[in-house]
Each structure stands twice: as C-alpha cells, then as structure tokens.
Design a protein around this motif. Sequence first.
Motif, PDB file in Angstrom:
ATOM      1  N   ALA A  45      33.330  41.647  51.498  1.00  0.00           N
ATOM      2  CA  ALA A  45      34.539  42.442  51.768  1.00  0.00           C
ATOM      3  C   ALA A  45      34.424  43.205  53.081  1.00  0.00           C
ATOM      4  N   GLU A  48      34.693  40.670  55.958  1.00  0.00           N
ATOM      5  CA  GLU A  48      36.015  40.066  56.131  1.00  0.00           C
ATOM      6  C   GLU A  48      37.092  41.080  56.525  1.00  0.00           C
ATOM      7  N   TRP A  49      36.939  42.312  56.105  1.00  0.00           N
ATOM      8  CA  TRP A  49      37.956  43.333  56.396  1.00  0.00           C
ATOM      9  C   TRP A  49      37.600  44.180  57.611  1.00  0.00           C
ATOM     10  N   ALA A  85      34.315  35.739  46.156  1.00  0.00           N
ATOM     11  CA  ALA A  85      35.557  35.692  46.927  1.00  0.00           C
ATOM     12  C   ALA A  85      36.243  37.042  46.799  1.00  0.00           C
ATOM     13  N   PRO A  87      39.775  39.433  47.965  1.00  0.00           N
ATOM     14  CA  PRO A  87      41.154  39.262  48.421  1.00  0.00           C
ATOM     15  C   PRO A  87      41.265  39.340  49.944  1.00  0.00           C
ATOM     16  N   VAL A  88      42.176  38.574  50.464  1.00  0.00           N
ATOM     17  CA  VAL A  88      42.451  38.561  51.903  1.00  0.00           C
ATOM     18  C   VAL A  88      43.330  39.768  52.231  1.00  0.00           C
ATOM     19  N   VAL A  89      43.007  40.431  53.310  1.00  0.00           N
ATOM     20  CA  VAL A  89      43.850  41.527  53.793  1.00  0.00           C
ATOM     21  C   VAL A  89      44.459  41.095  55.123  1.00  0.00           C
ATOM     22  N   THR A  90      45.709  41.495  55.338  1.00  0.00           N
ATOM     23  CA  THR A  90      46.423  41.025  56.524  1.00  0.00           C
ATOM     24  C   THR A  90      46.895  42.135  57.449  1.00  0.00           C
ATOM     25  N   SER A  94      46.868  47.056  53.711  1.00  0.00           N
ATOM     26  CA  SER A  94      46.165  46.284  52.679  1.00  0.00           C
ATOM     27  C   SER A  94      44.657  46.444  52.818  1.00  0.00           C
ATOM     28  N   ALA A  95      44.147  46.544  54.041  1.00  0.00           N
ATOM     29  CA  ALA A  95      42.710  46.768  54.235  1.00  0.00           C
ATOM     30  C   ALA A  95      42.298  48.109  53.639  1.00  0.00           C
ATOM     31  N   THR A 165      46.930  45.426  47.026  1.00  0.00           N
ATOM     32  CA  THR A 165      45.598  44.983  47.413  1.00  0.00           C
ATOM     33  C   THR A 165      44.528  45.671  46.589  1.00  0.00           C
TER      34      THR A 165
END
Length: 181
Positions: A45, A48-49, A85, A87-90, A94-95, A165
């Motif tokens: 996390a 990715e974030w 995995a 969650p994707v943040v955009t 959301s981050a 999120t």
Amino acid sequence: MENLKAATWPIHLRLEKRLAVKRLFSDLAAYRDLIARLEAFHRVAEMEWAALLEQTLCDFPARRKAPLLANDLAVLGGAPLEGVAVPVVTDRASALGGFYVLEGQTQGGRHLLPIVEARLGLSASRGASFFASYGPDVDARWRMFAAVIETHCAASKAKRRAIATAESVFLAMEAWLCGGR
C-alpha cells in the motif's frame, strides 16, 4: 475525519473481532504471522500510494510503517510475504482515505503494546516497534493527519471517495489478515 470514522467503524470492529488480537498476542507464532501479513499489506500500500501521499503529506516518509514492520519481522525470525493486493487509489482523497486505515493503527498500537510486552516479552525496540510507532506523539501526529484529511476531503465528492476507499481498504485488509479464519 469524523465521517470516515463513522462510515468505517462497523468494518473496523468486525476486523478487530475476527483478528482476536489479544488471543494472537498469547502465541509468538501467531503474532509473527500477523506481523508478516501486516508488513506485506503496508509495504504494498505504501509503495503503490506513495506518489499521491507524498504530494499530500509533507511527512509521509516518516509515517510509513512498513519499515517498522519489516524490522519487527526480522527480529521475530519471519520472512516477508508476497501476493497481497490493495485497492487502487486514483486521487489525493482516495489515497488519504486508504491511508486513514493504516494510520489509524497507531491509535490502537499504544493500547496493544503493553499486551505484547506482557504476554510475549517483546518491546518497542525488540519485535514490537510497529505498535510503539509514534510513541508519545501519537495524538499530535493523528491531529496533523486529521487536518490534512479535512483540507483535502472537505468537498462532498472527495469525502465520498475517501470513505469508499477506506471501506475497501478495511475489506481488503480483513481478507488478507483473516484469510481462513
């Protein structure tokens, strides 16, 4: 911030109950497994974030918990896990919503550290640095984080993205940490 807490509180309580942390803290192997799972989740996390969180939190590097968890895991003789995995943040909202879940663990850590110390003989400097994290600065760091959330998630759309999120992170964390439990 209160909206995030209110929206995610039921999921948080369910996860806490499923984990049965106090029971896990009575067995070193179970504790090591929890730390390995937390380390993997935080590592992925935070990586990715990172781009969005670094734009938003001036002290993001100091807020990362993966290094503390990696240190605890090494002390405990555990190995890093793969395959988680998150969650994707955009966007920033959301981050922040996702990071709210991870950052919130610092609040619980101060209550869990004494249990780890008493039951497993670990300490902030030996196997439980994650639960000690900010030490006496937990409340001040939490207020700073809350102020950032309030700034970046004040608009209703941003607030909804942050909440969605955070909920998805709690659910992903529950699936990863509780697996077959």
